[in-house]
Write an enzyme that holds these catalytic residues in place. Sequence first.
Site, PDB file in Angstrom:
ATOM      1  CB  THR A 174     -12.444  -3.549   4.365  1.00  8.60           C
ATOM      2  OG1 THR A 174     -11.173  -3.164   3.813  1.00  8.60           O
ATOM      3  CG2 THR A 174     -12.763  -2.685   5.576  1.00  8.60           C
ATOM      4  CB  CYS A 175     -13.753  -7.003   0.571  1.00  7.78           C
ATOM      5  SG  CYS A 175     -14.617  -8.176   1.598  1.00  7.78           S
ATOM      6  CG  ASP A 176     -10.017  -1.272  -0.716  1.00  9.93           C
ATOM      7  OD1 ASP A 176      -8.800  -1.297  -1.015  1.00  9.93           O
ATOM      8  OD2 ASP A 176     -10.828  -0.477  -1.224  1.00  9.93           O
TER       9      ASP A 176
END
Length: 375
Positions: A322-324
């Site tokens: 994910t983009c986290d």
Amino acid sequence: MTPKVARFLAEQQPATPCLVLDIDRVAEKFRALREALPLATIYYAVKANPAPQVLGRLAALGSSFDAAGAEEIDACLAAGARPEAISFGNTIKKISAIRRAVAAGVQMFAFDSAEELDKLAQHAPGSRVYCRIMVENAGADWPLSRKFGTTLESARELMVRAGELGLDPYGLSFHVGSQQTDTASYEAAIGRVGMLFTDLRDAGVNLRMVNLGGGFPVRYRDEVPDIEAFGNAIMGAMTKHFGNALPEMIVEPGRFIVGDAGVVSAEVVLVSRRGADPVRWVYLDIGRFGGLAETEGEAIKYRIATTHDGTPTGPVAIAGPTCDGADILYERSNYRLPLALTTGDRVELLATGAYVTTYASQRFNGFAPLAEHYV
Ligand SMILES: *Cc1c(COP(=O)(O)O)cnc(C)c1O
């Protein structure tokens, strides 16, 4: 990984990421615990893996269940559990959930505060209640206790009050922390419970039950004591503190029953070098938000198998897709993976049957919740 899981992965090549869990292994672990602690009733902690296949198999084996909310109670009943074999073990219950539990025939409830006890007196009148005491969680990789449990002094007062409120002051519980690797933590906790039993008997309250909680460990990266060692330590301490007037004993295993029955099959999305970083970064198609929540703080260290095992390895950081920025599984725990590992390879995260499927997020970055296969 069990032979049945290995065969399923080889023959079906399921889309990744997914959990594959061997239900026969769940039954084996249930029997192993029953043999190690024959005097205790096993209440499976549903939250560890509430799949109907798991609950149904355990119900057929005669397991009882520790439920944390109304939905888990419904799941146990649907799996064939009798309501008398369900304990509402969460010390923080919505009133609507208490009422639903009572309507379903659940008779045993946990609490650890005067306020929750009042809720039980009002909405579950006459029911069996047990008070959770605070105990040391040292030795646990996933500690729980700062949020739960009360002091011995307050537990004593609350159990007296439970009787005055028309409830049945049934017993005491504790939880030594999840993935507890030290058998001595149970011995210390049983000593505290024993003292309180005596105090309360002197106060005219005769408790009948000790709930030893869960915590029994699974083998992840490090070896852990086997279940016989926990059984022996617990029975030794129970005999020391209760003599031959042993109360009813309850255990609430979650992780131990389902953990090593399951394997997460995942795919390598990218292996990259990042600037001067001496390690390779390995990005998988599952991460913190896909169900691997217990990698928070790198607390639970899963073993990872690859198709290149046995070939030269190098240090890696391992992250999710994910983009986290928080979606990093391991950066400080000295993981090593084969140098040959590359985009598209399959990897298996071992002993991921507990606390994974239910921790998967809903469509964060568009990713679907973790797929599950029970074999
Ligand atoms: C989570 C929980 C368990 C199960 O713990 P494990 O460490 O998975 O065995 C048992 N009892 C209670 C009250 C819990 O909250």
